[in-house]
Design a protein around this motif. Sequence first.
Motif, PDB file in Angstrom:
ATOM      1  N   GLY A 167       0.811  -1.214   0.000  1.00 57.42           N
ATOM      2  CA  GLY A 167       0.000   0.000   0.000  1.00 57.42           C
ATOM      3  C   GLY A 167       0.841   1.259   0.000  1.00 57.42           C
ATOM      4  N   LYS A 222      -6.597   0.024  -2.279  1.00 59.06           N
ATOM      5  CA  LYS A 222      -7.212  -0.897  -1.320  1.00 59.06           C
ATOM      6  C   LYS A 222      -7.446  -2.266  -1.942  1.00 59.06           C
ATOM      7  CE  LYS A 222      -9.485   2.528   1.641  1.00 59.06           C
ATOM      8  NZ  LYS A 222     -10.756   2.982   2.240  1.00 59.06           N
ATOM      9  N   SER A 223      -7.889  -2.262  -3.179  1.00 61.27           N
ATOM     10  CA  SER A 223      -8.112  -3.528  -3.874  1.00 61.27           C
ATOM     11  C   SER A 223      -6.814  -4.293  -4.055  1.00 61.27           C
ATOM     12  CB  SER A 223      -8.768  -3.255  -5.231  1.00 61.27           C
ATOM     13  OG  SER A 223      -8.911  -4.451  -5.970  1.00 61.27           O
ATOM     14  N   ALA A 229      -5.666  -5.857  -0.702  1.00 65.25           N
ATOM     15  CA  ALA A 229      -6.434  -7.066  -0.386  1.00 65.25           C
ATOM     16  C   ALA A 229      -5.981  -8.239  -1.250  1.00 65.25           C
ATOM     17  CB  ALA A 229      -7.921  -6.805  -0.580  1.00 65.25           C
ATOM     18  N   ASP A 250     -11.041  -7.473   4.438  1.00 61.89           N
ATOM     19  CA  ASP A 250     -12.111  -6.867   3.656  1.00 61.89           C
ATOM     20  C   ASP A 250     -11.634  -5.459   3.312  1.00 61.89           C
ATOM     21  OD1 ASP A 250     -14.330  -5.535   2.683  1.00 61.89           O
ATOM     22  OD2 ASP A 250     -15.719  -6.316   4.186  1.00 61.89           O
ATOM     23  N   SER A 251     -11.334  -5.223   2.056  1.00 59.89           N
ATOM     24  CA  SER A 251     -10.705  -3.956   1.670  1.00 59.89           C
ATOM     25  C   SER A 251     -11.533  -2.737   2.035  1.00 59.89           C
ATOM     26  CB  SER A 251     -10.414  -3.948   0.161  1.00 59.89           C
ATOM     27  OG  SER A 251     -11.612  -4.040  -0.582  1.00 59.89           O
ATOM     28  N   SER A 252     -12.835  -2.898   2.211  1.00 55.61           N
ATOM     29  CA  SER A 252     -13.695  -1.754   2.515  1.00 55.61           C
ATOM     30  C   SER A 252     -13.573  -1.300   3.970  1.00 55.61           C
ATOM     31  CB  SER A 252     -15.154  -2.081   2.199  1.00 55.61           C
ATOM     32  OG  SER A 252     -15.630  -3.125   3.038  1.00 55.61           O
ATOM     33  N   VAL A 254      -8.575  -1.684   5.356  1.00 58.85           N
ATOM     34  CA  VAL A 254      -7.458  -0.918   4.789  1.00 58.85           C
ATOM     35  C   VAL A 254      -7.790   0.563   4.930  1.00 58.85           C
ATOM     36  CG1 VAL A 254      -6.011  -0.484   2.776  1.00 58.85           C
ATOM     37  CG2 VAL A 254      -6.994  -2.762   3.122  1.00 58.85           C
ATOM     38  N   VAL A 312      -3.220  -1.717   7.695  1.00 59.54           N
ATOM     39  CA  VAL A 312      -3.894  -2.946   7.300  1.00 59.54           C
ATOM     40  C   VAL A 312      -4.265  -3.729   8.561  1.00 59.54           C
ATOM     41  CG1 VAL A 312      -3.650  -5.160   6.109  1.00 59.54           C
ATOM     42  CG2 VAL A 312      -2.712  -3.077   5.085  1.00 59.54           C
TER      43      VAL A 312
END
Length: 486
Positions: A61, A75-76, A79, A96-98, A101, A124
């Motif tokens: 990231g 974020k994607s 993950a 869960d990236s939502s 992160v 993270v």
Amino acid sequence: MKGVLRAAGRFGRDDSGVGTVFSLYMLIVVLGILGIMLDSTQGWWNKTRLAAAADIGAHAGAVAIANNVPEAQLKSDVAAIVEENMPRTIFGQVIDSSVDVALVHYDIKTNQFDGTNDPNTVIVRLQRTRARGNDIRTFLLKFANVSSLEATIFSAAVFDTNGKCTSSDGIYAQSTVTLTSQTDIGAGFCVHSNDKVWLPQQNTFQPGAYVSMPKLALCEDKCQDSANPGIVAVESYMHIPDIAAWIQDTYDAFAYAGVIGQTEIVEEFFDGVVVGDQTELIDKKIIASSVQLGSVVTMNQEQFNSVEKLPSGLIYVVTCTSGGSGAKTWLNFSATTAQMSHAALMTNCNINFGDGARAVGSVIVTTRESSNATVKAGSSVTVADPSKACNEDERTILMSKSKVSVPAEFTISNLTMVVDDDVDIASATSSGIISKGLSIYSSQRVKFSAQHTFRTCGTPDAFLTPTAKVLRLVMPPQMSNVASAI
């Protein structure tokens, strides 16, 4: 009756079977210990695996921040790389990236997360919990009514300055930085190479001055106080922006001002500047009539070398023939030619600064590519602010896609050089040259051929100056600070 009593006595004295009972007891104890050891090891292994995957995700990231990747994509990507290391089919959904992160700002001085403005850090969180349905199943502890274990791991990676070299003043090079003996490096001044810093003995480092390179072993015995008093050496690799792209972007922003959507750079540079007297430009038929602040004035090499003073507040674009190094490929600054203050020059020509040349508070960019030095200066030429007042409005920024070779006097005050090639600073005509507010960013090597004294102006983020940053894992003082950011 007596028979019953004798039988009871024999029973009381008979210890057969006691060993079996004791063995069963010990078996239960051993199984309990084994259960604790086995399931504890299982829990430890999962936490270690989560921690490693979290570090990998946070690092990825921070790299994405360095590369200006949009937040949703960042974020994607985080993950995805976490799940490569901890497949969902084996470990369940650990991220869960939502919600797991977060992009936040980390203050490198206080070591605190202080909000989401100007994010420089990725946090993270990875989980194996009952709520996620991927808790860690136990083997023997379930007989003690402990059917599963849970684990939540945080990791944070920051992309920013290293907390030590916080001033824009310093020397930052991809290749070797070479200093000579008797150099005096002042507080806040940093000397960094992504290869190595070569320095002999008998240099002096003031408190707050730093030398850094990826492997301190390359410094040999010179990074010790006995060899160079006061030296503080840091093992570090810094991300230096693409210098060639930085130079070209700067050229485009000024040369095509108002055309390519980067007018904010020009507006910031000319903020508070008043357009100078344009009479000479009109008389020489370079422009037909007066132009407004920030206007682009085009001219050829001959016209440029005929102008005594370049009016402030304007952008000059001068084009020379490509290739070669003949007289018609050089722009000459001198006491009687191209005196420059608070203006911008964009060119593909070679540049020579002769005696008496002045370029104060200006931006000068040459995109000429050559195996020879495209920027030179006379033996006693000083540009920028010779008073060393550390006035940022007086700082001059010089950018070149090819080598720069100038004397030590050229670097005396408030000068930034951004060079996509070697930088050679020759000996001074007199000893004791002091540079105040000097910044050099090079994609190749930087060499000083004589003793020098460096002092800073303490500017944290100079305009149009690249910033060398490091990527590192950090841990906040309190884990609750991290959790609140998620």
